[in-house]
Design a protein around this motif. Structure first.
Motif, short mmCIF file in Angstrom:
data_model
loop_
_atom_site.label_atom_id
_atom_site.label_comp_id
_atom_site.label_asym_id
_atom_site.label_seq_id
_atom_site.Cartn_x
_atom_site.Cartn_y
_atom_site.Cartn_z
N ASN A 197 0.84 -1.19 0.00
CA ASN A 197 0.00 0.00 0.00
C ASN A 197 0.88 1.25 0.00
O ASN A 197 1.90 1.29 0.69
CB ASN A 197 -0.90 0.02 1.24
CG ASN A 197 -1.86 -1.14 1.27
OD1 ASN A 197 -2.55 -1.41 0.29
ND2 ASN A 197 -1.90 -1.85 2.40
N PRO A 198 0.50 2.28 -0.76
CA PRO A 198 1.29 3.52 -0.76
C PRO A 198 1.12 4.27 0.55
O PRO A 198 0.06 4.19 1.20
CB PRO A 198 0.71 4.31 -1.93
CG PRO A 198 -0.69 3.81 -2.07
CD PRO A 198 -0.65 2.36 -1.68
N GLY A 199 2.15 4.99 0.95
CA GLY A 199 2.06 5.74 2.19
C GLY A 199 3.26 6.64 2.40
O GLY A 199 4.08 6.83 1.50
N ILE A 200 3.34 7.20 3.59
CA ILE A 200 4.46 8.05 3.97
C ILE A 200 5.05 7.52 5.28
O ILE A 200 4.37 6.84 6.05
CB ILE A 200 4.05 9.52 4.14
CG1 ILE A 200 2.98 9.66 5.23
CG2 ILE A 200 3.57 10.10 2.82
CD1 ILE A 200 2.63 11.11 5.57
N TYR A 201 6.31 7.85 5.50
CA TYR A 201 6.96 7.46 6.76
C TYR A 201 8.00 8.53 7.10
O TYR A 201 8.91 8.79 6.33
CB TYR A 201 7.66 6.10 6.62
CG TYR A 201 7.76 5.32 7.92
CD1 TYR A 201 8.37 5.88 9.04
CD2 TYR A 201 7.25 4.03 8.03
CE1 TYR A 201 8.44 5.18 10.23
CE2 TYR A 201 7.33 3.32 9.22
CZ TYR A 201 7.92 3.90 10.32
OH TYR A 201 8.00 3.21 11.50
N GLY A 202 7.82 9.15 8.25
CA GLY A 202 8.80 10.10 8.74
C GLY A 202 9.70 9.44 9.77
O GLY A 202 9.22 8.66 10.60
N HIS A 203 11.00 9.71 9.69
CA HIS A 203 11.88 9.16 10.72
C HIS A 203 12.98 10.16 11.05
O HIS A 203 13.33 11.03 10.25
CB HIS A 203 12.46 7.81 10.31
CG HIS A 203 13.62 7.87 9.36
ND1 HIS A 203 13.46 7.88 7.99
CD2 HIS A 203 14.96 7.93 9.58
CE1 HIS A 203 14.63 7.93 7.41
NE2 HIS A 203 15.57 7.97 8.34
N VAL A 204 13.49 10.02 12.27
CA VAL A 204 14.53 10.91 12.79
C VAL A 204 15.83 10.13 12.89
O VAL A 204 15.88 9.07 13.52
CB VAL A 204 14.14 11.47 14.17
CG1 VAL A 204 15.22 12.43 14.68
CG2 VAL A 204 12.79 12.16 14.12
#
Length: 209
Positions: A34-41
């Motif tokens: 599934n398409p999506g977004i992921y933010g990481h530090v």
């Protein structure tokens, strides 16, 4: 596109950067495609915690205001070491700066991944034994209180939630477990245990069936 485990990274953009962290925005496909977004530090330092224990089974707690939480926190001495540098040298520096203490024995006894759903920050905790006292050298960003308390009182503070810092809680519980499993109640037994402690052997991750 690039595979990251069972995730697919379509694009990656650095949104923020400073000397300590970088924040990334990823366009991804999740493990179910599934398409999506992921933010990481990304953390540029490894977190370091030091649990000093003297010959009377006292430890040294450090109190300071924590800006992100807008609250005061009692912790064991902590800091960071740049990735690619020796964390032991960072542990020696942080112990000296925050408490004035030096130690004849440093042994890593706990490694963790912190907030691993959104960051890549890792940590290592050291026990510090054979202590000698000196003058603290805290930097300008730190307004610290120092308090020597019995080690068993520190264990109690964890149970009473007076200590909430994750590194401090985990390090104290790990030491409490070591002492319980090995029936350690006095300093000579603790010193002997860690003189023969093999971090590589004891910190190996067991296989999970």
């Amino acid at each position: 596109m690039k595979k990251r485990g069972d995730w697919t990274v379509i694009s990656k953009e650095k949104m923020y950067d400073n000397p300590w962290i970088a924040v990334y925005h990823n366009i991804v496909r999740d493990p179910s495609e599934n398409p999506g977004i992921y933010g990481h530090v990304h953390f540029k330092n490894r977190a370091i915690a030091i649990l000093p224990v003297d010959e009377n089974l006292n430890t040294c707690m450090v109190g300071q205001f924590r800006f992100p939480l807008n609250s005061y926190s009692w912790e064991i001495p902590e800091g960071g070491a740049s990735l690619g540098t020796d964390p032991l040298e960072g542990a020696k520096r942080e112990l000296r700066e925050e408490t004035g203490l030096k130690a004849g024995i440093f042994k890593p006894f706990l490694e963790m991944d912190l907030s691993n759903s959104v960051t890549d920050e890792s940590s290592v905790s050291y026990i510090a034994l054979e202590l000698s006292e000196g003058r603290p050298e805290a930097d300008s960003t730190e307004n610290l209180q120092r308090r020597k308390i019995p080690l068993f009182k520190a264990f109690q503070w964890v149970e009473e939630r007076k200590i909430r810092d994750a590194l401090s809680v985990a390090s104290l519980i790990k030491l409490q477990l070591i002492m319980y499993k090995n029936n350690i109640r006095e300093y000579p037994a603790l010193l002997d245990y860690f003189k023969h402690f093999n971090p590589r052997k004891d910190n190996d991750n067991p296989s999970v069936d």
